[in-house]
Design a protein around this motif. Structure first.
Motif, PDB file in Angstrom:
ATOM      1  N   GLY A   1      53.323   2.820  39.433  1.00 32.08           N
ATOM      2  CA  GLY A   1      53.437   3.227  40.842  1.00 32.08           C
ATOM      3  C   GLY A   1      53.583   2.373  41.669  1.00 32.08           C
TER       4      GLY A   1
ATOM      5  N   ALA B   1      53.208  12.036  42.839  1.00 32.66           N
ATOM      6  CA  ALA B   1      54.615  12.329  42.234  1.00 32.66           C
ATOM      7  C   ALA B   1      54.705  13.298  41.186  1.00 32.66           C
TER       8      ALA B   1
ATOM      9  N   ALA C   1      54.474   5.987  45.249  1.00 33.65           N
ATOM     10  CA  ALA C   1      53.189   6.459  44.476  1.00 33.65           C
ATOM     11  C   ALA C   1      52.200   5.141  44.422  1.00 33.65           C
TER      12      ALA C   1
ATOM     13  N   ILE D   1      49.718   8.545  39.739  1.00 38.22           N
ATOM     14  CA  ILE D   1      51.437   8.875  39.673  1.00 38.22           C
ATOM     15  C   ILE D   1      51.062  10.829  39.685  1.00 38.22           C
TER      16      ILE D   1
ATOM     17  N   GLY E   1      58.102  14.245  39.865  1.00 36.66           N
ATOM     18  CA  GLY E   1      58.794  13.100  39.473  1.00 36.66           C
ATOM     19  C   GLY E   1      58.083  12.670  38.072  1.00 36.66           C
ATOM     20  N   LEU E   2      57.035  12.679  37.830  1.00 36.24           N
ATOM     21  CA  LEU E   2      56.264  12.428  36.610  1.00 36.24           C
ATOM     22  C   LEU E   2      56.645  13.370  35.384  1.00 36.24           C
TER      23      LEU E   2
ATOM     24  N   THR F   1      59.948   3.680  38.002  1.00 38.24           N
ATOM     25  CA  THR F   1      58.787   3.264  38.950  1.00 38.24           C
ATOM     26  C   THR F   1      58.834   4.271  39.962  1.00 38.24           C
ATOM     27  N   PHE F   2      57.806   4.724  40.748  1.00 39.03           N
ATOM     28  CA  PHE F   2      57.712   5.435  41.680  1.00 39.03           C
ATOM     29  C   PHE F   2      57.365   4.879  42.887  1.00 39.03           C
TER      30      PHE F   2
END
Length: 237
Positions: free
Chosen positions: A184, A221, A213, A217, A224-225, A209-210
């Motif tokens: 995150g 997100a 977030a 996470i 996305g996760l 990487t987000f």
């Protein structure tokens, strides 16, 4: 495996998103959710519980995903029981949990409110105790009939957190299975430079990487996760 203050149901969205690709088993760890409390909350107990579960269900070797403290348990499981783990997915958990690398490795929750007349009031009281958003803690809130309460004990959560404080580099580097670190970008518990160093030092480890977030996470997100996990699982085939 969830982190401190969590429970297995935090992964319900991920399980639904991966329903046609993977079987997801998300236990409540000792002292959390519907699992029993324990006399000890050191690292060995959490790792032993995870090893027992995999053997009992006949699932080994398994892809093991862990968030936060559950991430430490995941890579310690891989280091100490490599026959049980085929791959690792580490959600915002680093190779150290201590100062100075982490400014606040333990959240002091001693004396925080454990009950209230309503769910809304319990969340308000927890926020007043020291967090801007009680949503994560409230996933462990249940209706007791005449009041709302939590499935964990605040004092025991202090022991859980303190059990996770330490230098775990040897465990992180102690396995050779494929791994991915999910980071995150706004997380206070895994600084970006530390995340990139842990990936660079362990062969066979990828990095996602987000940027927007935080530490959670799976809440910040979720789509996305799920996409990152699905991609990693696909690459294992």
């Amino acid at each position: 495996m969830h982190g401190s203050f969590g429970r297995g149901t935090i992964f319900a969205r991920l399980a639904a998103d991966l329903a046609d690709q993977a079987r997801v088993v998300a236990p409540d760890q000792r002292g959390h959710g519907l699992s029993d409390r324990a006399d000890d909350y050191g690292r060995a107990g959490f790792v032993d519980d995870a090893a027992f579960l995999l053997r009992e269900l006949g699932m080994a070797p398994a892809v093991v995903l862990g968030h936060s403290l559950g991430g430490i348990t995941a890579y310690q499981l891989a280091a100490r029981h490599p026959e049980l783990v085929s791959a690792l997915i580490i959600e915002d958990a680093g190779p150290v949990m201590r100062q100075p690398e982490i400014a606040h490795p333990v959240l002091d929750v001693r004396g925080w409110p454990a009950t209230a007349p309503t769910r809304h009031e319990l969340a308000r009281r927890i926020e007043a105790a020291g967090v801007p958003d009680a949503a994560y803690f409230m996933q462990s809130a249940v209706d007791r009939g005449d009041h709302w309460g939590l499935l964990f004990d605040w004092d025991e959560m202090m022991a859980v957190q303190k059990g996770g404080v330490g230098d775990w580099w040897a465990d992180w580097l102690g396995s050779t299975c494929p791994a991915v670190v999910l980071h995150g970008g706004q997380s206070p518990l895994l600084p970006s430079d530390l995340a990139r160093t842990m990936v660079a030092r362990r062969p066979g480890t990828s990095f996602v990487t987000f940027p927007k977030a935080g530490h959670w996470i799976h809440d910040d997100a979720p789509a996305g996760l799920a996409a990152a996990v699905a991609d990693f699982l696909h690459r294992l085939v």
